[in-house]
Motif scaffolding. Structure first.
Motif, PDB file in Angstrom:
ATOM      1  N   ILE A  22      24.594  19.378  89.011  1.00  0.00           N
ATOM      2  CA  ILE A  22      24.369  18.944  87.625  1.00  0.00           C
ATOM      3  C   ILE A  22      24.224  20.160  86.711  1.00  0.00           C
ATOM      4  CG2 ILE A  22      22.890  17.614  86.088  1.00  0.00           C
ATOM      5  CD1 ILE A  22      24.472  15.963  88.111  1.00  0.00           C
ATOM      6  N   ASP A  23      23.489  21.164  87.161  1.00  0.00           N
ATOM      7  CA  ASP A  23      23.340  22.391  86.360  1.00  0.00           C
ATOM      8  C   ASP A  23      24.696  23.045  86.108  1.00  0.00           C
ATOM      9  OD1 ASP A  23      20.604  22.254  85.998  1.00  0.00           O
ATOM     10  OD2 ASP A  23      20.148  23.404  87.802  1.00  0.00           O
ATOM     11  N   ALA A  24      25.500  23.127  87.157  1.00  0.00           N
ATOM     12  CA  ALA A  24      26.822  23.749  87.006  1.00  0.00           C
ATOM     13  C   ALA A  24      27.676  22.974  86.011  1.00  0.00           C
ATOM     14  CB  ALA A  24      27.524  23.811  88.368  1.00  0.00           C
ATOM     15  N   LEU A  25      27.595  21.653  86.047  1.00  0.00           N
ATOM     16  CA  LEU A  25      28.363  20.837  85.117  1.00  0.00           C
ATOM     17  C   LEU A  25      27.893  21.038  83.679  1.00  0.00           C
ATOM     18  CD1 LEU A  25      28.426  17.583  87.286  1.00  0.00           C
ATOM     19  CD2 LEU A  25      30.398  19.036  86.777  1.00  0.00           C
ATOM     20  N   LEU A  26      26.588  21.138  83.488  1.00  0.00           N
ATOM     21  CA  LEU A  26      26.050  21.387  82.153  1.00  0.00           C
ATOM     22  C   LEU A  26      26.539  22.730  81.615  1.00  0.00           C
ATOM     23  CD1 LEU A  26      22.358  20.139  82.563  1.00  0.00           C
ATOM     24  CD2 LEU A  26      24.187  19.038  81.265  1.00  0.00           C
ATOM     25  N   LEU A  27      26.563  23.727  82.483  1.00  0.00           N
ATOM     26  CA  LEU A  27      27.020  25.046  82.047  1.00  0.00           C
ATOM     27  C   LEU A  27      28.516  25.030  81.742  1.00  0.00           C
ATOM     28  CD1 LEU A  27      24.957  27.305  84.486  1.00  0.00           C
ATOM     29  CD2 LEU A  27      24.508  26.812  82.070  1.00  0.00           C
ATOM     30  N   MET A  28      29.290  24.265  82.516  1.00  0.00           N
ATOM     31  CA  MET A  28      30.717  24.132  82.205  1.00  0.00           C
ATOM     32  C   MET A  28      30.919  23.517  80.821  1.00  0.00           C
ATOM     33  SD  MET A  28      32.467  22.713  85.716  1.00  0.00           S
ATOM     34  CE  MET A  28      32.014  23.368  87.326  1.00  0.00           C
ATOM     35  N   ALA A  29      29.980  22.654  80.417  1.00  0.00           N
ATOM     36  CA  ALA A  29      30.074  22.005  79.116  1.00  0.00           C
ATOM     37  C   ALA A  29      29.505  22.868  78.000  1.00  0.00           C
ATOM     38  CB  ALA A  29      29.336  20.670  79.156  1.00  0.00           C
ATOM     39  N   ILE A  33      21.258  24.990  77.140  1.00  0.00           N
ATOM     40  CA  ILE A  33      20.018  24.673  77.828  1.00  0.00           C
ATOM     41  C   ILE A  33      19.200  25.933  78.100  1.00  0.00           C
ATOM     42  CG2 ILE A  33      21.079  24.821  80.129  1.00  0.00           C
ATOM     43  CD1 ILE A  33      19.343  22.403  80.942  1.00  0.00           C
ATOM     44  N   HIS A  34      17.883  25.815  77.975  1.00  0.00           N
ATOM     45  CA  HIS A  34      16.976  26.916  78.288  1.00  0.00           C
ATOM     46  C   HIS A  34      16.990  27.149  79.796  1.00  0.00           C
ATOM     47  CE1 HIS A  34      13.162  29.087  78.851  1.00  0.00           C
ATOM     48  NE2 HIS A  34      13.278  29.444  77.582  1.00  0.00           N
ATOM     49  N   PRO A  35      16.847  28.396  80.256  1.00  0.00           N
ATOM     50  CA  PRO A  35      16.856  28.641  81.709  1.00  0.00           C
ATOM     51  C   PRO A  35      15.870  27.767  82.478  1.00  0.00           C
ATOM     52  CG  PRO A  35      17.036  30.718  80.544  1.00  0.00           C
ATOM     53  CD  PRO A  35      16.838  29.661  79.500  1.00  0.00           C
ATOM     54  N   LEU A  36      14.689  27.540  81.908  1.00  0.00           N
ATOM     55  CA  LEU A  36      13.729  26.675  82.597  1.00  0.00           C
ATOM     56  C   LEU A  36      14.209  25.230  82.626  1.00  0.00           C
ATOM     57  CD1 LEU A  36      10.295  28.050  81.298  1.00  0.00           C
ATOM     58  CD2 LEU A  36      11.363  28.394  83.545  1.00  0.00           C
ATOM     59  N   GLY A  37      15.038  24.871  81.661  1.00  0.00           N
ATOM     60  CA  GLY A  37      15.581  23.518  81.639  1.00  0.00           C
ATOM     61  C   GLY A  37      16.480  23.223  82.818  1.00  0.00           C
ATOM     62  N   SER A 206      19.811  14.312  77.270  1.00  0.00           N
ATOM     63  CA  SER A 206      20.249  14.613  75.915  1.00  0.00           C
ATOM     64  C   SER A 206      19.431  15.731  75.278  1.00  0.00           C
ATOM     65  CB  SER A 206      20.180  13.344  75.051  1.00  0.00           C
ATOM     66  OG  SER A 206      20.539  13.625  73.718  1.00  0.00           O
ATOM     67  N   GLU A 207      18.125  15.588  75.281  1.00  0.00           N
ATOM     68  CA  GLU A 207      17.285  16.566  74.589  1.00  0.00           C
ATOM     69  C   GLU A 207      17.209  17.883  75.337  1.00  0.00           C
ATOM     70  OE1 GLU A 207      13.674  15.072  72.560  1.00  0.00           O
ATOM     71  OE2 GLU A 207      14.163  13.139  73.484  1.00  0.00           O
ATOM     72  N   VAL A 208      17.076  17.833  76.647  1.00  0.00           N
ATOM     73  CA  VAL A 208      16.898  19.082  77.392  1.00  0.00           C
ATOM     74  C   VAL A 208      18.191  19.883  77.455  1.00  0.00           C
ATOM     75  CG1 VAL A 208      17.439  18.105  79.672  1.00  0.00           C
ATOM     76  CG2 VAL A 208      15.902  20.066  79.496  1.00  0.00           C
ATOM     77  N   SER A 209      19.333  19.198  77.455  1.00  0.00           N
ATOM     78  CA  SER A 209      20.612  19.907  77.576  1.00  0.00           C
ATOM     79  C   SER A 209      21.132  20.406  76.237  1.00  0.00           C
ATOM     80  CB  SER A 209      21.664  18.994  78.210  1.00  0.00           C
ATOM     81  OG  SER A 209      22.040  17.963  77.314  1.00  0.00           O
TER      82      SER A 209
END
Length: 687
Positions: A22-29, A33-37, A206-209
Motif C-alpha cells: 500500500i505504501d509503494a502504491l501511494l508513493l507511485m501516486a 504523505i508524511h514519512p510517519l504516515g 484520504s486525509e493521511v495520504s
C-alpha cells in the motif's frame, strides 16, 4: 522482536508485506504523505487481518490452508461492512470510522485471548505467500497507481473513464470537504443505495495520504481489490488441492489468455479487462472464494459454524458488489440443499429443477409468459448487444436464426464465450472426478454457478440505471475465476501432478512460485490487461481518455485555495454528462462538492422529487450563466452557498465572454471566486 512468539512475528511480517505494498502504491501516486504516515497502512493491515482471524475463530473455522490470506480477506470484507454503518448513517468520515473500528478490534483481541488458542499454528510460508501476490499486484497495477501523476502531466487518464466517478465516491466518504454533504454531485441529498463497501478503505486513507479521490481510486481501490481477490482464490485453491496446486492454479488464472483472446473472442467478457474496469469485482471475488472455502468445511464435517460464516460472507457481497451475490448465493444454496438430500434424491432434484428452469426459460423467450415479463427481463436485447462485441459474422448468424432461436442459442453460447477453454476443462474434470468416485457435493458449486449464470442472462431484470447488461454480465468475472481455479486444481490431480505438488514443502512451493512469478512478469512486461479488446470499438472512448485542457491545473489551483464548506458550480455543459465532463473530473481531483453534476444521468434514473431538484439546480446554473454582470452572477452564487464558478470554453458566461475577469485560467478552464475575498491571481496556465 525475537522475544515475541513465532506466531505473532509471522502475523507482523504478513501485515508488513501488505502495508508495504500500500505504501509503494501511494508513493507511485505521488502522495505527499508524511514519512510517519507510511506506518498507517502497516497498522491498518494488522487490524484487517486480526479482525478476520477473530471472525473466523468465532464461527468455529479453526483450520484453513492459507490462514492469514483468509483472515485478510475476511477482515477486509468485515471492516468495509462495519464502516458503512457510521459513514452512511451518521456521516462519519471513513478515517474516523476505521479508527473507531480499529480500537474495537484491539480491545476484542485482548478480551478474547482464550479464542486465540484455537488458531492454527503458523509457519513462515504463511506470511511469505504474500510476497509473490503483492509483487504481482504491484506489477500489473503500476500504471493505474501512477495514473494521477500521469493525468496531471499529460491530461490523459490511462484507465477506464469510470474512475472519475469512483473518485467522487471515495472523496464523499473520505474528504473533510465532502463527508457531511451526502451526494457529492448533489449536495444536501442523501447518497443513493449502492454497493459502497470497496470504497471504505481507500477513503480512510484520504486525509493521511493527501491524495484526491481520483488518486485513491486508481492507486488503492483497484490494487487492494486485486490483492483481496488473489488471496481469496489462493485460499479456495489451497483448500481444494494444497498449497502447491493452489499456486499453479492461481498462476494459470492470472497469466493464461482469457476467453476474449480466442474462440468467440468476445471482448465484453474479458476476465482481465473486467477486473481492471470494475474495481469492486476483485473484492467480491475474494470474499466469495473464502465463503466457498468455509462452506467446504460444512460439506466435509457438517459443522454449522463454517456454513454460517459462508452465509454471512455471501450476504456481505450485496454491499461489496451485488452482482456477485446474485451468482454466488443461489449456487451455494443449491449445493447445500443437494448435499442435505439423500443420494438418490440429489439426482432427481437436480435434473428435475434443471428441466423446470429450461422449460420456463424457453417459454419466457418465446413469449409464452407474457410480453410484460419479456420486456422486463430483456434477455434478447442483452444477447444481441453481447455478441456485437465479438466477430460480426457470428453475430449475423445469430440474427439469421430469428428472435427466439438466436436468443436461446446465443444465451447458451455466452457460457463458452465467457469461460473459453475452461468450459472444456470443467467438463473433463467433472467427468473424471465422477468416474473416479471422488465427486462430492462441494464440487457441484462451479456447475451450479454456470447454471445460475445462464439463468441470469435470461431472467435478470434491467437495472435502475437503464443498463440491460448490469445484472446479466458483471458477475461473469466471479464465474470465470471459480471455474478456472476448481478445474485447474482437479485436472492437476487427474493427471497426477497434484499429488506431487501436494508433497512439496510449503516453503519450497512459495519460493518456486516466486521465481516463476518473476519470470512470467518479465515475459508479460508489455501487456496491458486493462485495455479493452479492439473488437469493442465503443470502448475506445472510455479508456485512456483526454480530460478538458486545463483541468489538471485548475484542480491544483482549487486544492491550494479551497476551504471547509467550499462548493463549486460548473457552467455550460460541463455538469451534464454522466461519466465525463468538467464537473466530474474536477470533483474527483479536488474532493470539492459540485452544486449539481451528472445531470443527464440523474434525470434519467432518479426519483421524481430528486429529478425536480436537479432541474431546479440546472435552472440556477443557467441563471448564473446568463446573469447581466459579474456582480449579479456572484450574488446568485453566494445565495446558493457556492464559492467557485467554473466555466469551460467555449461555454463562457454571458457576463465574461473573454474570460478576462477569471481568478484563474488554464487551457479551456476559467475559475471565478465568488466569495468576495481576494483570491491570488495565478498566471495563465500556472497552478
Amino acid at each position: 522482536m525475537r522475544r515475541l512468539p513465532t506466531g505473532v512475528r509471522i502475523r507482523l511480517v504478513f501485515a508488513f508485506i501488505v502495508g508495504a505494498l500500500i505504501d509503494a502504491l501511494l508513493l507511485m501516486a505521488a502522495s505527499p504523505i508524511h514519512p510517519l504516515g507510511l506506518l498507517v497502512p502497516l497498522v491498518g493491515a494488522g487490524i484487517l487481518t486480526t479482525s478476520g482471524e477473530l471472525l473466523l475463530l468465532l464461527f468455529g473455522v479453526h483450520r484453513l490452508k492459507g490462514w492469514l490470506p483468509a483472515a485478510f480477506v475476511v477482515g477486509t470484507t468485515l471492516t468495509s461492512m462495519v464502516m458503512l454503518v457510521p459513514t452512511m448513517g451518521f456521516l462519519w468520515s471513513a478515517q474516523t470510522a476505521f479508527l473507531a473500528w480499529g480500537a474495537v478490534v484491539l480491545l476484542a483481541a485482548m478480551a478474547l485471548r482464550r479464542l486465540w488458542a484455537r488458531a492454527p499454528a503458523l509457519a513462515w510460508p504463511d506470511a511469505a505467500i504474500a510476497v509473490p501476490l503483492a509483487v504481482c499486484v504491484g506489477f500489473f497495477c503500476r500504471h493505474f497507481a501512477g495514473a494521477l501523476p500521469t493525468v496531471m502531466a499529460t491530461e490523459h487518464l490511462p484507465t477506464w473513464l469510470d474512475y472519475f466517478a469512483h473518485g467522487t465516491v471515495i472523496a464523499s466518504f473520505g474528504s473533510p470537504l465532502a463527508v457531511h454533504v451526502g451526494d457529492i454531485m448533489l449536495p444536501g441529498v442523501a447518497r443513493v443505495f449502492y454497493h459502497y463497501g470497496p470504497f471504505m478503505l481507500p477513503a480512510a486513507l484520504s486525509e493521511v495520504s493527501g491524495l484526491s479521490g481520483l488518486g485513491l481510486a486508481t492507486a488503492i481501490l483497484l490494487p487492494l481489490g486485486v490483492l483481496v481477490g488473489l488471496c481469496g482464490l489462493f485460499v479456495l485453491a489451497a483448500e481444494l488441492g494444497g498449497t502447491g496446486c493452489a499456486l499453479v492454479a492461481l498462476w494459470l488464472l492470472m497469466c493464461l489468455p482469457d476467453a476474449a483472446q480466442y474462440g468467440l473472442r468476445n471482448g465484453f467478457l474479458g476476465f482481465h479487462w473486467m477486473i481492471f474496469t470494475g474495481p469492486g469485482s476483485a473484492f467480491a471475488i475474494g470474499a466469495a472464494a473464502v465463503a466457498y472455502a468455509c462452506a467446504g468445511q460444512w460439506f466435509a464435517g457438517r459443522r454449522v459454524g463454517p456454513l454460517l460464516l459462508a452465509a454471512v460472507l455471501t450476504l456481505m457481497l450485496i454491499m461489496m458488489r451485488v452482482h456477485m451475490f446474485m451468482l454466488m448465493a443461489p449456487a451455494l444454496l443449491g449445493a447445500v440443499v443437494l448435499a442435505a438430500l439423500p443420494p438418490p434424491w440429489r439426482t432427481r432434484v437436480f435434473w428435475g429443477g434443471l428441466g423446470l428452469a429450461v422449460g420456463l426459460t424457453i417459454a419466457l423467450v418465446a413469449g409464452g409468459l407474457g410480453t410484460g415479463l419479456l420486456q422486463w427481463t430483456k434477455g434478447a436485447a442483452y444477447v444481441t448487444f453481447a455478441f456485437t462485441n465479438g466477430p460480426e459474422p457470428f453475430a449475423a448468424f445469430l440474427r439469421d436464426l430469428g428472435a427466439v432461436g438466436g436468443t436461446l442459442l446465443g444465451g447458451l453460447l455466452l457460457l463458452p464465450a465467457t469461460l473459453g477453454a475452461w468450459t472444456l476443462a470443467l467438463l473433463v474434470a467433472l467427468i473424471a472426478e465422477t468416474r473416479a468416485g471422488r465427486l462430492q457435493p462441494v464440487d457441484t458449486v462451479p456447475a451450479l454457478m454456470c447454471i445460475a449464470y445462464l439463468l441470469l442472462i435470461f431472467w435478470a431484470p434491467e437495472a435502475g440505471n437503464n443498463d440491460v447488461t448490469e445484472y446479466k454480465q458483471r458477475h461473469f468475472a466471479l464465474l470465470y475465476a471459480v471455474v478456472a481455479i476448481w478445474s485447474a486444481v482437479r485436472l492437476l490431480s487427474v493427471v497426477g501432478v497434484g499429488r506431487g505438488l501436494a508433497g512439496w514443502p510449503a516453503g519450497r512451493a512459495v519460493a518456486a512460485t516466486g521465481l516463476a512469478c518473476l519470470a512470467t512478469l518479465f515475459v508479460l512486461r508489455g501487456v496491458d490487461p486493462a485495455r479493452p479488446a479492439d473488437v469493442m470499438g465503443w470502448a475506445r472512448g472510455f479508456y485512456d481518455t483526454k480530460v478538458e485542457p486545463g483541468i489538471p491545473g485548475a484542480a491544483t489551483f482549487l486544492r491550494a485555495h479551497r476551504a471547509p464548506g467550499d462548493m463549486m458550480m460548473v457552467g455550460g455543459g460541463g455538469a451534464k454528462a454522466g461519466l465525463s465532463g468538467a464537473a466530474l473530473e474536477l470533483v474527483s481531483m479536488t474532493d470539492m462538492p459540485s452544486y449539481v453534476g451528472r445531470i443527464e444521468q440523474a434525470v434519467a434514473t432518479r426519483s421524481p422529487d430528486i429529478v425536480a431538484l436537479v432541474k431546479a439546480r440546472a435552472a440556477d446554473l443557467a441563471a448564473v450563466d446568463g446573469a447581466s454582470d459579474r456582480q449579479a452572477a456572484f450574488a446568485l452564487l453566494r445565495a446558493r452557498k457556492v464559492r467557485w464558478y467554473v466555466a469551460v470554453a467555449p461555454d463562457l458566461p454571458a457576463w465574461d465572454k473573454t474570460g478576462g475577469q477569471a481568478s484563474y485560467h488554464d487551457g479551456s478552464v476559467f475559475l471565478y471566486d465568488a466569495s468576495g475575498g481576494e483570491t491570488p491571481q495565478a498566471p495563465r496556465g500556472q497552478p
